[in-house]
Design an enzyme around this catalytic site. Structure first.
Site, PDB file in Angstrom:
ATOM      1  N   GLU A 286      17.164 -17.927 -16.110  1.00 23.32           N
ATOM      2  CA  GLU A 286      16.493 -18.244 -17.370  1.00 23.32           C
ATOM      3  C   GLU A 286      14.989 -18.445 -17.182  1.00 23.32           C
ATOM      4  O   GLU A 286      14.562 -19.187 -16.303  1.00 23.32           O
ATOM      5  CB  GLU A 286      17.124 -19.506 -17.947  1.00 23.32           C
ATOM      6  CG  GLU A 286      16.671 -19.892 -19.324  1.00 23.32           C
ATOM      7  CD  GLU A 286      17.460 -21.078 -19.857  1.00 23.32           C
ATOM      8  OE1 GLU A 286      17.355 -21.359 -21.052  1.00 23.32           O
ATOM      9  OE2 GLU A 286      18.186 -21.718 -19.063  1.00 23.32           O
ATOM     10  N   HIS A 288      12.238 -20.239 -18.863  1.00 26.52           N
ATOM     11  CA  HIS A 288      12.291 -21.386 -19.773  1.00 26.52           C
ATOM     12  C   HIS A 288      11.028 -22.215 -19.606  1.00 26.52           C
ATOM     13  O   HIS A 288      10.552 -22.423 -18.488  1.00 26.52           O
ATOM     14  CB  HIS A 288      13.533 -22.213 -19.403  1.00 26.52           C
ATOM     15  CG  HIS A 288      13.860 -23.338 -20.317  1.00 26.52           C
ATOM     16  ND1 HIS A 288      13.073 -24.460 -20.448  1.00 26.52           N
ATOM     17  CD2 HIS A 288      14.937 -23.534 -21.133  1.00 26.52           C
ATOM     18  CE1 HIS A 288      13.629 -25.291 -21.299  1.00 26.52           C
ATOM     19  NE2 HIS A 288      14.765 -24.758 -21.734  1.00 26.52           N
ATOM     20  N   ASP A 318      14.131 -17.482 -22.796  1.00 26.44           N
ATOM     21  CA  ASP A 318      14.281 -18.566 -23.760  1.00 26.44           C
ATOM     22  C   ASP A 318      13.014 -18.578 -24.618  1.00 26.44           C
ATOM     23  O   ASP A 318      11.907 -18.691 -24.098  1.00 26.44           O
ATOM     24  CB  ASP A 318      14.444 -19.892 -23.016  1.00 26.44           C
ATOM     25  CG  ASP A 318      14.631 -21.071 -23.943  1.00 26.44           C
ATOM     26  OD1 ASP A 318      13.690 -21.387 -24.693  1.00 26.44           O
ATOM     27  OD2 ASP A 318      15.703 -21.689 -23.912  1.00 26.44           O
ATOM     28  N   GLU A 402      19.781 -21.006 -30.326  1.00 28.02           N
ATOM     29  CA  GLU A 402      19.955 -22.214 -29.532  1.00 28.02           C
ATOM     30  C   GLU A 402      19.116 -23.316 -30.168  1.00 28.02           C
ATOM     31  O   GLU A 402      17.946 -23.503 -29.850  1.00 28.02           O
ATOM     32  CB  GLU A 402      19.538 -21.985 -28.072  1.00 28.02           C
ATOM     33  CG  GLU A 402      19.911 -23.153 -27.183  1.00 28.02           C
ATOM     34  CD  GLU A 402      19.441 -22.974 -25.754  1.00 28.02           C
ATOM     35  OE1 GLU A 402      20.295 -22.936 -24.853  1.00 28.02           O
ATOM     36  OE2 GLU A 402      18.220 -22.869 -25.534  1.00 28.02           O
TER      37      GLU A 402
END
Length: 430
Positions: A286, A288, A318, A402
Site C-alpha cells: 500500500e 499510504h 490509497d 474506504e
C-alpha cells in the site's frame, strides 16, 4: 438487522419502469412494538426536501404484495411484521436528483384495542437519504471496503448487513480485512466459507482485495524473520484464494514515519511469489500517507516490480495521499506540540502527474475519504482530478471506498453512498 431509525438506510432509490423513472422508494421498519394488520394501516405522509406527498398517495409493498391504501384497508391477509421492512413507493415522474435529500415520514396506524376516538396513532421520523446513480460503463469498477463500517459491523450490523448495504447502493465489489472479518481467523470452518460464497452470490458481489498484516514486531524480544513474514503472506494468500479474492494487501510493520517497511519485506515477498503465481493472486503493498509516490519506499516497490518482471506484485494506491486539507478527525493519540498537525495527517497533495508515472503498476485503488458534504463535495480529496486522470490514461480496475471519518452510528454507510454518488457522477461525464 434493521436500522434503529424508522427510515431505513437501505432501499432509498428511484424507480425505473420501461426505461422511464416513474418515482422513488424508501423502506420503513415497523414503528410499533408489535406487528400490524394491513387493515389497520391508515396511510403514510412523505416529505422530501420540503415537498409533501399526501398520506393516501404512496403504494405499500408488504410481504411481496404492492397495494394502495384502500386495498390495504380492505385486506384480510396482509400483515406488517415487526421484523420486516415495508417498501413505500411514491409516484413522481423523473424521480429524485442524484445526491442528498431530507426525508420525513408520518406513519398512521390504528390500534384496535384503543377507544375509537384515539385509535389512530402517528409515528414520525426524519433522516437524510442519498440517491446514487447507476455505475457508468467503462474501465472503472466500484466497490467498498468493510473498513468503512468500522464501529457498526458486529454491533449494529452483521457482516451480511454490510454486504447487503454495499449491493443496495449498486456497488459490485467487496474488500475485507482478513483478521477483522473472518471468524476463527486464520482457520475459518468450512460452513463459514460456504456461507461467504453464498453471500457473494446472493448479493451479486465480487471479492476484490483481502487486507492482511505482516506483524514484524509481534514478539517483544525480536522482529520476525523473512521466512516468518513469508509464512504470514503465504497463509493469507491461500485463505484469500479460498474466499475468491484476486489480491492481497500485506501491511508490513514500518520502521519510520515515512512508512518505510521493515527490511524483511523484499525477501518475504520473494519467498511468496511462486505461490502467488500458482494461485493467481496479486500481492499489493500500500502507498499510504504520509508516504508520497515520489519517495524511496514507493520507488523500491517499483524497482522490485521491474526487476522481477512479475505480474503478481503490484501497487495499491490509497487516495489519502491526494488530500489537499488535513483530516484532523483521524488523529491518533500521538503527542505533538499545541497546534501542530501530526506528520501522518498533513496533506500531501500528490500531483496527478506522479500518479500517471506509476499507473501501469497500480492494481487496486482504495478510495480513502473522510467526509462528503450535503452538496456532494469532498472536503479533502480532489475526485474530479483523480477520476479524469484514471480515465484519460485508460486505467481499468477497482475503486474501493474506504471511509475513515467520524464513527457515528451508520455514518459510514451514509458517507459511502455520498462518495459513490459523487465519483460515479464524475465518471459518467466522460
Amino acid at each position: 438487522m434493521l436500522d434503529r431509525n424508522v427510515i431505513q438506510g437501505r432501499g432509498f432509490r428511484n424507480v425505473v419502469d420501461g426505461g422511464r423513472v416513474t418515482g422513488f422508494q424508501l423502506q420503513l421498519r415497523q414503528p410499533n412494538y408489535r406487528g400490524t394488520a394491513g387493515s389497520l394501516l391508515d396511510g403514510v405522509e412523505v416529505v422530501v426536501d420540503g415537498e409533501r406527498v399526501p398520506d393516501h398517495v404512496p403504494l405499500w409493498t408488504i410481504q411481496g404484495r404492492t397495494l394502495t391504501l384502500d386495498e390495504l384497508r380492505a385486506s384480510t391477509d396482509v400483515r406488517w411484521q415487526l421484523d420486516e421492512p415495508v417498501v413505500i413507493t411514491v409516484p413522481k415522474p423523473g424521480g429524485l436528483t442524484t445526491g442528498v435529500h431530507r426525508i420525513e415520514v408520518v406513519v398512521h396506524l390504528r390500534r384496535p384495542y384503543f377507544p375509537p376516538a384515539v385509535s389512530r396513532t402517528t409515528f414520525t421520523a426524519a433522516a437524510t437519504g442519498v440517491i446514487v446513480p447507476p455505475a457508468p460503463g467503462g474501465g472503472l469498477k466500484f466497490g467498498v471496503s468493510t473498513y468503512s463500517y468500522t464501529g457498526d459491523i458486529y454491533t449494529l450490523m452483521t457482516l451480511e448487513d454490510v454486504l447487503a448495504d454495499v449491493a443496495d447502493m449498486g456497488a459490485t465489489g467487496i474488500e475485507i480485512l482478513g483478521e477483522g472479518n473472518i471468524p476463527n481467523y486464520p482457520e475459518p470452518d468450512a460452513a463459514w466459507v460456504d456461507t461467504w460464497h453464498g453471500l457473494l452470490e446472493t448479493y451479486g458481489l465480487t471479492a476484490t482485495n483481502y487486507g492482511s498484516w505482516v506483524d514484524t514486531e509481534m514478539w517483544r524480544d525480536r522482529s520476525l524473520t523473512a521466512e516468518e513474514g513469508a509464512a504470514q503472506i503465504r497463509q493469507d494468500l491461500r485463505l484469500a484464494k479460498e474466499l475468491g479474492f484476486s489480491s492481497v494487501r500485506p501491511k508490513f510493520g514500518v520502521v519510520s514515519w515515512d512508512l518505510e517497511p521493515h527490511p524483511i519485506w523484499q525477501e518475504a515477498v520473494e519467498r511468496s511469489l511462486d505461490l502467488a503465481a500458482e494461485l493467481d493472486v496479486v500481492i499489493c503493498p500500500e502507498i499510504h500517507a504520509p508516504t508520497p509516490i515520489k519517495h524511496p519506499v514507493t520507488q523500491a516497490y517499483v524497482d522490485f516490480i521491474e526487476k522481477s518482471g512479475t505480474e503478481h506484485f503490484k501497487l495499491l494506491v490509497d487516495t489519502g495521499i491526494f488530500n489537499t486539507a488535513p483530516v484532523l478527525e483521524l488523529s491518533e493519540e500521538i503527542e505533538v506540540e499545541d497546534g501542530e498537525i501530526p506528520m501522518h495527517l498533513r496533506p500531501l497533495a500528490v500531483p496527478m502527474s506522479d500518479l500517471v508515472e506509476v499507473l501501469p503498476h497500480v492494481h487496486f485503488i482504495q478510495a480513502k475519504f473522510a467526509e462528503v458534504d450535503d452538496d456532494l463535495h469532498d472536503l479533502h480529496v480532489p475526485w474530479a482530478e483523480i477520476i479524469t486522470t484514471l480515465q484519460d490514461n485508460g486505467w481499468s480496475g477497482w475503486l474501493s471506498s474506504e471511509y475513515e471519518g467520524r464513527r457515528d452510528a451508520y455514518r459510514g454507510a451514509d458517507q459511502v453512498r455520498r462518495q459513490h454518488a459523487l465519483i460515479r457522477s464524475l465518471a459518467a461525464r466522460r
